[in-house]
Structures are given as structure tokens and as C-alpha cells.
Design an enzyme around this catalytic site. Sequence first.
Site, PDB file in Angstrom:
ATOM      1  CG  PHE A   1      -2.046  -0.837   1.238  1.00  0.00           C
ATOM      2  CD1 PHE A   1      -3.216  -0.429   0.632  1.00  0.00           C
ATOM      3  CD2 PHE A   1      -2.000  -2.086   1.833  1.00  0.00           C
ATOM      4  CE1 PHE A   1      -4.323  -1.244   0.610  1.00  0.00           C
ATOM      5  CE2 PHE A   1      -3.106  -2.922   1.815  1.00  0.00           C
ATOM      6  CZ  PHE A   1      -4.271  -2.494   1.205  1.00  0.00           C
ATOM      7  CG  ASP A   2       1.315   5.733  -1.740  1.00  0.00           C
ATOM      8  OD1 ASP A   2       2.469   5.838  -1.293  1.00  0.00           O
ATOM      9  OD2 ASP A   2       0.621   6.696  -2.098  1.00  0.00           O
ATOM     10  CE  LYS A   3       2.090   8.254   5.631  1.00  0.00           C
ATOM     11  NZ  LYS A   3       1.227   9.410   5.889  1.00  0.00           N
TER      12      LYS A   3
ATOM     13  CE  LYS B   1       6.160   5.836  -2.162  1.00  0.00           C
ATOM     14  NZ  LYS B   1       4.958   6.631  -2.415  1.00  0.00           N
TER      15      LYS B   1
END
Lengths: 620, 73
Positions: free
Chosen positions: A305-307, A487
Site C-alpha cells: 500500500f501507498d500511505k 518504491k
Amino acid sequence: MKFLSKGQNVFLTGTMILIALVFQYFHLSILADAFLWVSTFLAGSPIFKKAFRFVFLKVISIELLVTIAVIGAFFIGEFLEAAAVSFLFLLGSYLEARTLEKTRSSLKLLLDQAPLEARIIKNGEQQMIAAENVNLKDILLIQSGEKIPADGKVIEGDAFVNEAAITGEPLPVRKTADDKVFSGAILDNGYLKIEAEKVGEDTTFSKILQLVEEAQDTKAKSQRFIEKFAVYYTPAIILLSILVFIFTKDIRLSLTFLVISCPGALVISAPVSIVAGIGNGAKQGILIKGGEMTEKAAKLNVIAFDKTGTLTMGKPQVVAIQAIGLSQNELVEVTAKLESLSEHPLGRAIVADAEKKGILLDEDLKDFRVHKGMGVSATIHHANWIVGNRELLKVNQVEISKETEQYIQNEENKGRTAVMAACGQELKGIISISDQVRPEAAETVKQLIANGKKVIMLTGDNERTASFVANEIGIDEYYASLLPEQKVQKLKELQSKGFKVGMVGDGINDTPAIATADVGIAMGGAGTDAAMETADIVLMSDRMEKLPYSLNLARATTRNMKQNLFFACLVVALLLVGVLIKWVYLASGMMLHELSVLIVILNAIRLLKYNDHYRKGVQS
Amino acid sequence: MKTITFQVDGLTCPSCAQHIEKVMTGQKGVQETKVLYNAQKVKISFDETVGNSSEYEEILNKLGYDVKSQKIA
């Protein structure tokens, strides 16, 4: 046979065969034969016609093979077989068309949601025009019960709008001035005046339609293999049929081969499952881009997940201001000026705060620069200002006093992001921004873990904020302070260890990561073209709980496809063996063939009703 | 290079889709044919200096698929 519909033809020829059987029972064979001839002719003529059309263009179609089989059977005096084969083929294709229609029903449902008319306001007068004739910047009026004809911005009015066609969200959403509305949404009650911003093919709704259309016909891996197989299977069986005829002179056997030479169930086994699965998703505001992505999504074992904007609301707000050597408002003014040029969500929070405080932002800054992953810088009245994170301060050699460091750490421990502003090398203040965690995030992550997925979080935010959020949601593994390319690096690392990684983001700030992952998943896709284009799965609404659903749906679709493939292969094998040991003849061969096609379609239709709430209920 | 999309009627079996692909790809100027079976659409990318879209329409009609509407992009 234009004077008979397909359905009527099937009914009529079927009845005639039954009558013929009755005559045969009473040994009235001339009458029986007459009925069979007419029946063969009626049921056969559309088949012959189609076969002829394709022969004309040098294509050997299944219709041609059936035609040969029927004519052959007729000549060897097997009138009943000839009539039955034609009838069964026609019946089969009739039922196939009817049931296949069902698998496509979700697409049709979506198509039916398209807006047709628009009420345009021109020179103070209202006028109804076709929705496709709406131009950019047109002012449109929408009243209760009407469909919104274009994507646009509300300029006046107050209304509840049902956006189910776009986001899958069943509850109406309130829209007032400055809100965005989507074409295809239905105005529940109230009225809206909007300015068209996207029209025709550019609207989110049209894009969804195009995507779903393309996706439903994008082939799965296993499907490509089957199609190759089918390409060789048919000529091989025809050849076999010819060889059988030459060597054994057994016309019946040779004709039977022709009847079973098209592996119909096999050819449609994978496509029908995919259409049904993708259709089910589309109804829920989930776009899965094709069969291959469905198969890949079913195999994911890591969900990253990206935050910001994904696990959190993505609507950060300024919660504390610490100014050093100037007033709070002065600090906000300077930082907001710089951030007003950046697209960063944190920046927007500061600008919003300035607006709320009524601070005017005149444009007197020069040399504006974005430092990716760090912040921004610019000159205001010959003073160099930087606004950003710790990294940016370090690069610019800004000193942070012990007390201030303590203050920043305290803020970060509360899960807040500290945005620092400095003039030259002097720290001028800290603005704390907090982004609320989505209420459903913890539950969603729990479900994913329960489904056997490893969940990780990747964020550009600092360690302390990341740890706070991860803790609150229940994610054990997280990586903080990552630049966008880091990322990507992290995902590649996981992939090289053999993990199948799905990356979930908002599709705007994390496009590279979404593109790198095995399956890129974008949330809140409605209205963001970039997200809809890059991601492999698009959740139109930003409701997180759709995520486990879409992964489960992908699994169910893949499972359904495998069942179909297995069954279809089995039928092909059984038919071949059956024909060889003379258990299966012309009519029974045709019947088994058509039956297997129908079973495959019916199995796929089950997917339309797939809903994992039921499963959840069983588990808990 | 242009792409024409025909909305057709009567595409009832997936094997028809394969046949159409085969036939259309064999036509003058056609680079690629994609039959969107579920959407009942035939998409043809073609070189407009060599091929002619009205000919394609005629062939589809001849094959027994009525063209309901078309769009060139």
C-alpha cells in the site's frame, strides 16, 4: 429464412421431428420421411447460407462442416440423423446466443446508463439537445431524475446524486457548488447547474465503457493456448474424417467426426468466465483490465500500500503551527505562497489553511523549484526560502536546535507530518499536518491477511509517521522515507524473491510503482485519467473494502475459468473416444457438443451472482 | 493509419469472431482486426491510402452482420 425467427424455426423443426417419430412408430415411413425432409430443409437453410457466405471468402466454418454432415447423412438415407443434427445445431446456437447475452448483461446495463439528452442554458434560455452535442464550457441544468450529461463542475444548486454507474456506490452523494460531477450519474433530488469540463468520449463514464469493452475481450494466457490448440484441432479432425472415409469407407463415422470437429466448449470456456467476472466487477465500480490481469490478480501474495491518499484519507489538514521569529500568519503566508505552485497534497493542505485564515497570496516569488521527494524552494523579495522535509533542510545545511528537534519528534510520534520552512539557513517554523487514517483501513488489511496475503506499506513519509499509521492499521512491515524510484526498487526486490506483488495507490503520485507491480491497483479512479490508464485494476470509488472483494472476484473468475477449461477438455476427449468406439453418432455427437457449450456458459453465469458477503458470513 | 469501429448486429458465436478477424485481416489495406465479441464491435486499423472503409462495411454485410453504426478515428 427471414420469414421465421430463429426461435420459431427451432420450435417448428423440433415439432416436425417429433411428429415424424410418431409416424415412424406407426410405420408410416413415407409421411415420417416427408416431415424429416422439410425439417432438415428449414433448420438447415440458415446453416447452409452461412456456410456458403464464408466459403465465398475462403473460410472453412463450422457451418460448412455441419452442412457436409447433414447432406452426407441425407444421401446415405439417414433422414432422422440429418434432421436431428440440423435441429440440434440450430437449437444449440439459439440457446448459446440467449445465454451468452446474459453473460454480457452487465455491459449492456452499463451502456444503458449512458446519458442521452442534455438541458443546455444558452442566452438565458433552456433547450434540450442530444448529450453527444454538448460542448466544453456549456452550462447545463439537471433536475430530479435526470442523468448528468457531461463531466463538470457544479456552479449552482444543491442536490443528491447517485453515482452508482461510475463508482458502484449505491448511496447518493451530496453535491454543491465547486463539486465535481460525472456523466452518467443520476440526480436523485434537487437541481444542479454545471459547467461541462469533459464531454463525449472523454468523460469518465465513456472511458469506463471503453475499458470494460476492451477488457472483456482481452485474452487470458490460458485462452491464447486454447485458441492455438483449436486452430490445429479442427483441421486435424477433418483430415481424420477424410482418412477414415478413404480407409474404412464408413461414411457414418467419417461424418460424425465432422460434427464434433469444432471444440465449441473449449473455445468459449475461458472468454465466458472472463466476461462474467469483469461484468460483475464493473457493476461494483471495479474495473479489471482483462483476462490476463484477472489471472495475475488471483495469484498475488503480497499487497503493498501507498500511505497517503490510500490508507489515509488523502485530505491532510494543518493541525499545529510553530513559528520561530515571526507570527503564525506570516509563516503560513510564506509557506502557502511556495506551496501554491506545488501539486503535493501536503502543500495543498497549507494553501487551504491560508485560505481559511483569509491570507491573500500575491505572486511575488521567483525561481520556483520542486525538489522531488523533499519539498520546494523559491525566492521572495531576494530571500531564499525552502519548504519541505528534514532531507531538504539537510541538503541546505539548515540547523535545527535541540528543542525544535524535540518538538518535531513529538509531532511525528503523533503520526503528524512536520513541514519545515527555512529562510536561507535559518529555520523559521514548523507546520504540522495530519492525514486521518481511513476508518475501514484496519478491517481491510485484516481481511487481506486472513486471505493469506502479506501486507506492506510504502511511503515517502518519515519513519515516525509511517510507524504510527502502520501501527494503527495493523501493518507489520513498512518502509518509510522512500522516494518514488525507491518504491519501485522495493517492489522489484520483492518480485525477485518470487513474490507476486500488487501495489495499491491513488494512481497519481505513485504511477511508477503501480506500473512496476505485477498488478497495479488504483483507488478512487473516477475522474483521474492517469490512474485509469496506468492501473491494471481500478477501484472507481475510494472505498477500500472493494479491494479484498476485487481480489476474491479475480480468484473466483480464475477458478471458474479453470473449471470450464477442464470440463471442455474432458468433453473433447470423451467425444473423440465415444466416436471411435461408436457410442456417439451424428445426432448424439451434436447433442453432446451443444450441451457442453451450454454447461460452460451456465457455469460462467454463476459468476455474475458472485458476491463474497456470503462467504464472509460463512467464515465468521 | 486510421481505425474504424463498426457496431454490428448478429455476432452470436465466438467462432464467428475468429472468422471475421481472418476475413477482414485479409482485405486490402487492413493492418489489424480486432473483434470485440462481447461489445459486438469490429475494430479495423487500416491504411486509408490503400483500403476503403465502405468496402469493409460491404464485406461485413455480405458475411451477414448488419452494421448499425460506425466511427472513424
